[in-house]
Design a protein around this motif. Structure first.
Motif, mmCIF file in Angstrom:
data_model
loop_
_atom_site.group_PDB
_atom_site.id
_atom_site.type_symbol
_atom_site.label_atom_id
_atom_site.label_comp_id
_atom_site.label_asym_id
_atom_site.label_seq_id
_atom_site.Cartn_x
_atom_site.Cartn_y
_atom_site.Cartn_z
ATOM 1 N N VAL A 46 0.998 -1.348 0.195
ATOM 2 C CA VAL A 46 -0.023 0.157 -0.373
ATOM 3 C C VAL A 46 0.652 1.353 0.177
ATOM 4 O O VAL A 46 -0.079 2.474 0.091
ATOM 5 N N ARG A 152 -6.069 1.672 2.953
ATOM 6 C CA ARG A 152 -6.401 1.870 1.572
ATOM 7 C C ARG A 152 -6.679 0.141 1.533
ATOM 8 O O ARG A 152 -5.728 -0.539 2.015
ATOM 9 N N TYR A 153 -7.396 -0.387 0.281
ATOM 10 C CA TYR A 153 -6.638 -1.966 -0.479
ATOM 11 C C TYR A 153 -5.948 -2.081 -1.180
ATOM 12 O O TYR A 153 -5.545 -0.890 -1.558
ATOM 13 N N ALA A 154 -4.867 -2.934 -0.930
ATOM 14 C CA ALA A 154 -3.438 -3.063 -2.095
ATOM 15 C C ALA A 154 -3.959 -3.116 -3.621
ATOM 16 O O ALA A 154 -5.311 -3.982 -3.499
ATOM 17 N N SER A 155 -3.911 -3.123 -4.930
ATOM 18 C CA SER A 155 -3.958 -3.206 -5.911
ATOM 19 C C SER A 155 -3.326 -4.705 -6.376
ATOM 20 O O SER A 155 -2.115 -4.466 -5.882
ATOM 21 N N LEU A 156 -3.187 -5.127 -7.217
ATOM 22 C CA LEU A 156 -2.583 -6.316 -7.908
ATOM 23 C C LEU A 156 -1.803 -6.544 -8.164
ATOM 24 O O LEU A 156 -0.455 -6.536 -7.400
ATOM 25 N N ASN A 158 0.057 -3.652 -7.106
ATOM 26 C CA ASN A 158 1.352 -3.272 -6.165
ATOM 27 C C ASN A 158 1.687 -4.060 -5.420
ATOM 28 O O ASN A 158 2.662 -3.807 -4.689
#
Lengths: 217, 317
Positions: A46, A152-156, A158
């Motif tokens: 993140v 926040r959520y981590a994107s793939l 990232n």
């Protein structure tokens, strides 16, 4: 292994400060067994830049954790250290304050708003009576309330990138600090179970029960 | 052997939870000394000296302690800690803030939030949001302990006449500054010590709708509480939050309205004597611990509740 919830708020706040251009680098630190590394990977995904995993296969009390972190801080020389305000398993609520004392730094606990200034931070803290605002000089320790921000959520992509970010490893018992536990857990019991009572049919019955049976109103 | 307890106050009056902490401290050791550090807080020192369980008051008056900044308070406690085996404070936002600084300075492992004193070195404390009780033994020579106030009866307030010793202020580091405090003003009883608490959750749907809760609370002379969801949603301010990361309350009557009953909320109220749940979802977990459950739409039930209360000839205050 999952991250202690308010520690996600700590990560989020440091990432926000970096995005605002006021912070150059974020180092995510965890202390624990090999599985604990997952929490550092999550922080890297993140927005943290690099990680430190201090390896320990045994439980360490907040006092010992703070001593280990003091070693890390002396090496890394950060301007701010962000923590969650408490662990949701043992609810000790100690480590951030202890580290601040050991470093002779100021602290802002239970923070729900952080404003970074030139050489200080203005922090709104949640206290029993309402809200309190303090200003602490840098370097400082901040412990974060769940209301400080929305992690926040981590994107793939990232998450994939985070796999390439470095994680340094240290060994807790090699750091030259006394991390012997001083509090011994003698036993753990289930508290007396509370039984469900009855369902009442309507408000009139409820009031009558409270008045005549429970005698509390 | 003696205990040093740090009093919480507002420079005029003692905060009530200090009385609970005094009674807990007296179970550790009968020789309870209380540090009153503040600015112009002589009336507080007198108030504490009148508590029969207190054997001595240490009174430190200095502008350094006006706002109880932990960076200033902790060195004073540490400086006076020599003669004591236990340093004790309430496990509320006051004690939680400064005590770990004292423990770190004394190189002692703090025992947080105890609910029972088994012996001077063995205590019971809740873990996992109150789903387990751990009995722990502190092997430190000097022990820093914070006390869950609602687990101990308040000490009687009058009849004592402890000696009051003046103590000097300690050096302060001058790296933190108090800016302001925004206290929620209310005519209602304090949430932590109220006999009745009426709490609202996400089911209230808005801050305005908390009026329905407030009306009941006023009728019953109760404090108003809230779930974390209601505070997060901005319906009501943070000082009303009951639960693991908010306040722990143990009233005679707890009325949970529109609160589903997550374990984090239960951690803050499940020791209440009588629990009432009003929720339209019959499967809500709150019903599994409620003495009286009413499965109903709160927007209908609360006005009816108020009108039923109005019909009563007397209501306990």
């Amino acid at each position: 292994m999952s991250t202690n919830p308010p520690d996600d708020n700590a990560t989020e706040e440091s990432v926000k400060l970096k995005e605002s251009g006021k912070v150059k680098e974020i180092v995510a630190v965890t202390i624990g067994d090999d599985k604990a590394q997952e929490t550092v990977r999550k922080a890297l995904a993140v927005g943290a830049d690099r990680g430190i995993h201090v390896k320990s296969d045994t439980y360490i009390e907040p006092l010992g954790i703070a001593k280990i972190l003091k070693k890390v801080v002396e090496k890394e020389k950060p301007d701010m250290v962000f923590f969650g305000k408490q662990a949701i398993d043992d609810d000790c609520n100690q480590t951030g304050q202890m580290l601040a004392a050991m470093l002779n730094w100021p602290q802002a606990t239970f923070s729900s708003k952080v404003t970074l200034k030139d050489k200080s931070m203005e922090i709104v803290r949640e206290i029993d009576e309402g809200l309190e605002t303090v200003e602490v000089n840098l370097p400082a320790v901040v412990t974060c309330d769940l209301r400080l921000n929305e992690p926040r959520y981590a994107s793939l992509p990232n998450i994939m990138k985070a796999k390439k970010k470095p994680i340094d490893q240290m060994i807790a018992k090699d750091l030259g600090v006394d991390i012997t536990n001083r509090v011994q857990q003698l036993k753990v019991e289930e508290p007396p179970k509370r039984k469900a009572g009855i369902k009442v049919a309507n408000v009139a019955e409820l009031v009558s029960k409270l008045k005549n049976e429970a005698k509390v109103i | 052997m003696s205990v040093l307890l740090i009093a919480e106050h507002n420079n005029k009056n003692l905060k009530p939870f200090t009385l609970n902490a005094i009674s807990a401290a007296s179970k550790i050791d009968a020789e309870v000394h209380v540090l009153v550090a503040g600015s112009g807080c002589e009336s507080v020192a007198k108030e504490v000296a009148a508590v029969p369980l207190v054997k001595k008051v240490l009174h430190c008056d200095s502008p350094n302690y006006q706002n109880y900044l932990p960076e200033n308070l902790a060195p004073l406690v540490t400086k006076n800690a020599d003669k004591y085996d236990h340093i004790v404070a309430s496990a509320n936002t006051f004690g939680k803030n400064f005590m770990p600084r004292v423990a770190a300075a004394l190189d002692t492992s703090q025992v947080s939030d105890i609910i029972k004193v088994n012996s001077p070195d063995t205590f019971v404390r809740p873990i996992y949001a109150g789903n387990a009780f751990a009995t722990v033994k502190s092997n430190d020579k000097k022990r820093c302990v914070t006390i869950r106030p609602t687990s101990f009866e308040p000490a009687p307030k009058t009849g004592g006449s402890a000696q009051v010793d003046k103590v000097d202020a300690a050096d302060i580091p001058n790296f933190s500054k108090f800016v302001k405090r925004e206290e929620t003003k209310s005519e209602r009883p304090e949430l932590g010590t109220a006999r009745i608490v009426v709490s609202g959750g996400r089911g209230l749907e808005s801050g305005e709708n908390f009026k329905l809760i407030n009306d009941i609370a006023d009728k019953l002379n109760a404090a108003v509480g809230a779930s974390r969801a209601a505070v997060d949603a901005g319906y009501i301010s943070n000082d009303h939050q009951v639960g693991q990361t908010g306040k722990v309350v143990v009233p005679d009557l707890y009325i949970a309205v529109g609160i589903s009953g997550a374990i984090q909320h239960l951690a803050g109220m499940k020791e209440s004597k009588i629990i009432v749940a009003i929720n339209k979802d019959g499967e809500a977990p709150i019903f599994s611990i409620a003495d009286y459950g009413l499965e109903a739409d709160l927007f209908k039930a609360l006005p009816e509740f108020l009108s039923e209360l109005n019909k009563l000839n007397t209501i306990q205050k």
